[in-house]
Design an enzyme around this catalytic site. Structure first.
Site: not given
Length: 474
Positions: A51, A130, A132, A215, A223, A272, A343, A362, A364
């Site tokens: 359904d 990655e 977390e 972390e 992580e 990330h 970062r 990457e 983020r």
């Protein structure tokens, strides 16, 4: 595997239950189970009915009948059931048209990979998210007409440093200080064995894990990093990842949340996403000797990611809670630029290794509340649009972006600050998502409507507890 091989495996391994799993539009696995005696090879060709009107983001009640199509290459023996159970990840098909369902997130991921190949831009895209999360000891939350609250707790939480012992247990100290969870050894890190069990369980399911660690946040922020893979396989692995982590935690009397910002004034949980494009065994993002050894292809891919970032966040940071995380501070990636080490930039270029095989970008901004099939597909299409249009991002900045002068800061654009803003961006900038028929107007309209009505408006209508501190006495 083939359907025939799956049936043979069921018989040889004494499987008693077949569990069919599929993902709803917001990104949670759904399932139902069939006796292994009733599950035949024809399920792989004819499908199994369900359904669709009861699934979030799927069908209306007057068109509810849908089919699940088991994927013989996406099977695993469930490690959490008492009865021998084989889980099979499924695609969704419309029984009337016979076509794969346009709102099935897994179908979108497969179309994104097909579009990549047909475009000639690359043979394959690799992704390494990655994700977390917090491992907690208890959680309570409720909302009614006359009250609303949440309460989280963890034996690691620094707020418990002065708490009396309970149930005959002593308070032995070793509470993780705020923003200092990255990463002391045990006994401060009390979750080593649980994380190792999570890692080993994932590996039993065929999901390779590279590393696990505590972390930054107090109260059990964690992580566990998966080894990169192609788009649909990586999205499948992320669904297994959440399933394993939640159920291993439950074995230990703990609970897990992937909410981006569950704890006030400590670090949020991001996801990330590392990504690269490859053809003929070569990494198309690599060019030795340039800035961060990035190729022109990689620069244009980054240009696409940053140009379309507000739209991408509608899929990559898709909750109201996401914008408690994407704020200045807390290492939050809110600056729409790229950097080889910074970062707080939306796109970072890892420089741990200078080898070709390790070169990737990457992104983020995403967080683990995202539906991985939709988020990874959207990122790929944004990057490909940047390559096609030769979009060039702003020059990289390697300074501490929080210490820029006002003049310098004014030149740096930031990510939107609310779910409402990114949904508006998606309304106005989504043509790149329609290329190759990967996303459809119907899916985008459904996503925006669902997020507005079920999440954004629902949160906006309810008083916030802190509003009482601000306004009760006015």
């Amino acid at each position: 595997m083939t359907g025939q091989e799956v049936i043979r495996f069921i018989k040889e391994e004494g499987i008693q239950v077949v569990d069919l799993k599929f993902v709803d539009l917001p990104g949670l696995w759904q399932h139902f189970s069939i006796s292994a005696r009733e599950f035949g090879e024809d399920a792989f060709t004819d499908g199994v009915g369900f359904d669709g009107s009861s699934i979030r983001g799927f069908q209306e009640i007057n068109e509810s009948d849908m089919l699940l199509m088991p994927d013989a290459d996406a099977t695993f023996v469930d490690p959490f059931t008492a009865v021998p159970t084989l889980s099979i990840i499924c695609d969704v098909r419309d029984p009337v048209t016979g076509s794969l369902y346009s709102r099935d997130p897994r179908h979108i991921a497969k179309k994104a990979e097909a579009y990549l190949k047909s475009s000639g831009a690359a043979e394959r895209a690799y992704f390494g998210p990655e994700a977390e999360f917090y491992i907690l000891d208890s959680v309570r939350f409720d909302q009614s007409y006359n009250y609303g609250y949440y309460h989280l707790d963890s034996v690691e939480g620094f707020w418990n440093s002065g708490k009396e012992g309970e149930n005959g247990e002593k308070n032995l100290g070793y509470k993780t200080r705020y923003k200092e969870g990255y990463f002391p050894v045990p006994p401060m890190d009390s979750l080593q064995d649980i994380r190792s069990e999570m890692m080993l369980t994932l590996e039993k399911l065929g999901v390779p894990v590279e590393v696990h660690h505590h972390e930054v946040g107090t109260a059990g922020q964690t992580e566990i990093d998966l080894r990169f893979d192609t788009l649909t396989k990586m999205a499948d692995n992320l669904m297994k990842y959440k399933y394993v982590i939640k159920n291993v935690a439950r074995r230990h009397g703990k609970t897990v949340t992937f909410m981006p910002k569950p704890i006030f004034q400590d670090n949020g949980s991001g996801m990330h996403v590392h990504q690269s494009l490859w053809s003929n065994g070569s990494n198309l993002f690599y060019h030795k000797g340039s800035y961060a050894d990035l190729s022109e292809t990689a620069i244009h891919y980054i240009g696409g990611i940053l140009t379309h970032a507000p739209t991408l966040l509608a899929f990559c940071a898709p909750t109201t809670n996401s914008y408690r995380r994407l704020v200045p501070g807390y290492e939050a990636p809110i600056n729409l630029m790229y950097s080889q080490r910074n970062r707080s930039a939306c796109v970072r270029i890892p420089v741990y290794s200078r080898s070709e095989k390790a070169k990737r970008i990457e992104f983020r901004c995403p967080d683990p509340s995202a539906n991985p099939y939709l988020a990874l597909s959207a990122m790929l299409l944004a990057g490909l649009d940047g390559m096609e249009r030769k979009l060039t991002p702003p020059s990289p900045v390697d300074k501490d972006l929080y210490d820029l002068s006002p003049e310098e800061k004014a030149k740096v654009k930031s990510t939107p600050g609310s779910l409402e803003e990114v949904l508006h961006a998606l309304e106005n900038d989504h043509q790149f998502l329609l290329k190759g028929g990967v996303f459809t107007e119907d899916l985008i309209e459904t996503w925006i409507g669902y997020k507005h009505k079920k999440e954004l408006e629902a949160v906006q209508l309810r008083p916030h507890p802190y509003e009482f501190a601000l306004y009760f006495d006015i």
